[in-house]
Scaffold this motif. Sequence first.
Motif, PDB file in Angstrom:
ATOM      1  N   SER A 147       4.362  13.977   9.371  1.00  0.00           N
ATOM      2  CA  SER A 147       4.972  13.544   8.767  1.00  0.00           C
ATOM      3  C   SER A 147       5.162  12.252   7.433  1.00  0.00           C
ATOM      4  N   ALA A 148       4.207  11.082   7.525  1.00  0.00           N
ATOM      5  CA  ALA A 148       3.482  10.856   7.116  1.00  0.00           C
ATOM      6  C   ALA A 148       2.833  10.907   5.525  1.00  0.00           C
ATOM      7  N   LEU A 149       2.104  12.233   5.443  1.00  0.00           N
ATOM      8  CA  LEU A 149       1.973  13.143   4.622  1.00  0.00           C
ATOM      9  C   LEU A 149       3.306  13.214   3.680  1.00  0.00           C
ATOM     10  N   LEU A 150       4.789  13.467   4.076  1.00  0.00           N
ATOM     11  CA  LEU A 150       5.644  13.817   3.538  1.00  0.00           C
ATOM     12  C   LEU A 150       6.147  12.501   2.833  1.00  0.00           C
ATOM     13  N   LEU A 151       5.971  11.308   2.674  1.00  0.00           N
ATOM     14  CA  LEU A 151       6.552  10.301   2.878  1.00  0.00           C
ATOM     15  C   LEU A 151       5.965  10.049   1.056  1.00  0.00           C
ATOM     16  N   ARG A 152       6.819   9.522   0.455  1.00  0.00           N
ATOM     17  CA  ARG A 152       6.004   8.750  -0.991  1.00  0.00           C
ATOM     18  C   ARG A 152       7.722   8.193  -1.770  1.00  0.00           C
ATOM     19  N   ASP A 153       7.164   7.449  -2.486  1.00  0.00           N
ATOM     20  CA  ASP A 153       8.419   6.721  -3.708  1.00  0.00           C
ATOM     21  C   ASP A 153       8.435   7.247  -4.115  1.00  0.00           C
TER      22      ASP A 153
ATOM     23  N   THR B 208       9.371   8.430  -8.073  1.00  0.00           N
ATOM     24  CA  THR B 208       9.242   8.181  -9.664  1.00  0.00           C
ATOM     25  C   THR B 208      10.326   7.553  -9.982  1.00  0.00           C
ATOM     26  N   GLU B 209      10.159   6.649 -11.639  1.00  0.00           N
ATOM     27  CA  GLU B 209      11.892   6.869 -12.355  1.00  0.00           C
ATOM     28  C   GLU B 209      12.868   7.941 -12.585  1.00  0.00           C
ATOM     29  N   GLU B 210      10.778   8.909 -12.818  1.00  0.00           N
ATOM     30  CA  GLU B 210      12.039   9.841 -13.437  1.00  0.00           C
ATOM     31  C   GLU B 210      12.862  10.895 -12.961  1.00  0.00           C
ATOM     32  N   GLU B 211      12.163  10.738 -11.090  1.00  0.00           N
ATOM     33  CA  GLU B 211      13.434  11.006 -10.140  1.00  0.00           C
ATOM     34  C   GLU B 211      14.295  10.677  -9.735  1.00  0.00           C
ATOM     35  N   LEU B 212      14.173   9.376  -9.779  1.00  0.00           N
ATOM     36  CA  LEU B 212      15.432   8.575  -9.982  1.00  0.00           C
ATOM     37  C   LEU B 212      16.624   8.523 -10.999  1.00  0.00           C
ATOM     38  N   GLN B 213      16.050   8.830 -12.087  1.00  0.00           N
ATOM     39  CA  GLN B 213      17.310   8.351 -12.939  1.00  0.00           C
ATOM     40  C   GLN B 213      17.525  10.666 -13.029  1.00  0.00           C
ATOM     41  N   LEU B 214      16.573  11.572 -12.291  1.00  0.00           N
ATOM     42  CA  LEU B 214      17.447  12.491 -12.319  1.00  0.00           C
ATOM     43  C   LEU B 214      18.087  13.448 -11.069  1.00  0.00           C
ATOM     44  N   LEU B 215      18.225  11.948  -9.386  1.00  0.00           N
ATOM     45  CA  LEU B 215      18.448  11.892  -8.703  1.00  0.00           C
ATOM     46  C   LEU B 215      19.996  11.340  -9.159  1.00  0.00           C
ATOM     47  N   LYS B 216      20.310  10.543 -10.247  1.00  0.00           N
ATOM     48  CA  LYS B 216      20.928   9.983 -10.846  1.00  0.00           C
ATOM     49  C   LYS B 216      22.787  10.348 -11.440  1.00  0.00           C
ATOM     50  N   SER B 217      21.708  10.731 -12.485  1.00  0.00           N
ATOM     51  CA  SER B 217      22.453  12.935 -12.676  1.00  0.00           C
ATOM     52  C   SER B 217      23.304  13.112 -12.387  1.00  0.00           C
ATOM     53  N   GLN B 218      22.575  13.377 -11.071  1.00  0.00           N
ATOM     54  CA  GLN B 218      22.803  14.403 -10.226  1.00  0.00           C
ATOM     55  C   GLN B 218      24.147  14.285  -9.435  1.00  0.00           C
TER      56      GLN B 218
ATOM     57  N   ILE C 194       0.714  -1.135  -0.520  1.00  0.00           N
ATOM     58  CA  ILE C 194      -0.144  -0.176  -0.171  1.00  0.00           C
ATOM     59  C   ILE C 194       0.703   1.540  -0.152  1.00  0.00           C
ATOM     60  N   GLY C 195       2.245   1.195   0.042  1.00  0.00           N
ATOM     61  CA  GLY C 195       3.171   1.947   0.001  1.00  0.00           C
ATOM     62  C   GLY C 195       3.188   2.686   1.426  1.00  0.00           C
ATOM     63  N   PRO C 196       4.575   3.789   1.138  1.00  0.00           N
ATOM     64  CA  PRO C 196       4.688   4.343   2.411  1.00  0.00           C
ATOM     65  C   PRO C 196       4.153   5.448   3.296  1.00  0.00           C
ATOM     66  N   ARG C 197       2.904   6.091   3.061  1.00  0.00           N
ATOM     67  CA  ARG C 197       2.362   6.487   3.161  1.00  0.00           C
ATOM     68  C   ARG C 197       1.110   6.474   3.862  1.00  0.00           C
TER      69      ARG C 197
ATOM     70  N   THR D 156      13.317   2.518   4.746  1.00  0.00           N
ATOM     71  CA  THR D 156      12.508   2.123   3.421  1.00  0.00           C
ATOM     72  C   THR D 156      13.056   2.740   2.284  1.00  0.00           C
ATOM     73  N   CYS D 157      11.566   3.995   3.148  1.00  0.00           N
ATOM     74  CA  CYS D 157      11.269   4.318   1.823  1.00  0.00           C
ATOM     75  C   CYS D 157      12.848   5.614   1.190  1.00  0.00           C
ATOM     76  N   GLY D 158      13.090   6.163   2.722  1.00  0.00           N
ATOM     77  CA  GLY D 158      14.257   7.487   2.046  1.00  0.00           C
ATOM     78  C   GLY D 158      16.259   6.166   1.442  1.00  0.00           C
ATOM     79  N   MET D 159      15.456   5.069   1.217  1.00  0.00           N
ATOM     80  CA  MET D 159      16.487   3.935   0.582  1.00  0.00           C
ATOM     81  C   MET D 159      15.779   3.843  -0.610  1.00  0.00           C
ATOM     82  N   LYS D 160      15.139   3.574  -1.299  1.00  0.00           N
ATOM     83  CA  LYS D 160      14.375   4.037  -2.708  1.00  0.00           C
ATOM     84  C   LYS D 160      14.869   5.331  -3.530  1.00  0.00           C
ATOM     85  N   TRP D 161      14.901   6.551  -2.623  1.00  0.00           N
ATOM     86  CA  TRP D 161      15.218   7.950  -3.328  1.00  0.00           C
ATOM     87  C   TRP D 161      16.728   8.032  -3.325  1.00  0.00           C
TER      88      TRP D 161
END
Length: 192
Positions: free
Chosen positions: A172-178, A180-190, A49-52, A99-104
């Motif tokens: 705090s829970a309202l801030l949690l979410r996994d 997206t693939e686009e966000e992961l790519q952006l983070l990797k590029s930075q 059901i996701g982190p939030r 776990t959510c932070g490790m995904k980011w």
Amino acid sequence: WGALTPYITSYLRKFDPTLQYSDTIIVFMLTPAAQAMAMPVSGMIEKKIGPRITALIGGVIFAAGVAFSAYATTIRQLLITYAFTFGVGMGIVYMNPITCGMKWLPDRKGVISGIVVAGFGLGGAFFNVLGAYICNPENKQPDPFFDEDVADRVPLMFMVLGAAYFVMITLSALLLRDPTEEELQLLKSQDL
């Protein structure tokens, strides 16, 4: 729990005058056991059901366990409300941001884990001080237990802490979410 044991034991002695500090320590000993049992369940829930929503569920259980402890008059009742209910909620809430932070930031798992664990520990220190202040604003000393003017504030402490936990965990829970693939790519590029 250790900083609050003198207040809680003094309060429970109203209902069982034979109670000693050594009797109430069982609650503290079993809380981490309930937490540990809930941690794997938290991971399974989070995957479905996701982190939030998982954090919200855990937060409600966590806060309810503390708030319901205001009505406890025996060690057995505290074992249910605090050790078990609060412990299960803690197990769900504790793992979720890790776990959510490790995904980011999958390449920074140690940093993420360290930040969450440090926040968890600092929160415990802060709330122990707050709980002690609620029970004992005049900083009276036990002899060997607290008088009723201090001990009778224990239910208020549980209610205030339960409400504070509920508000903080919900926000705090309202801030949690996994990510997206686009966000992961952006983070990797930075190169984060």
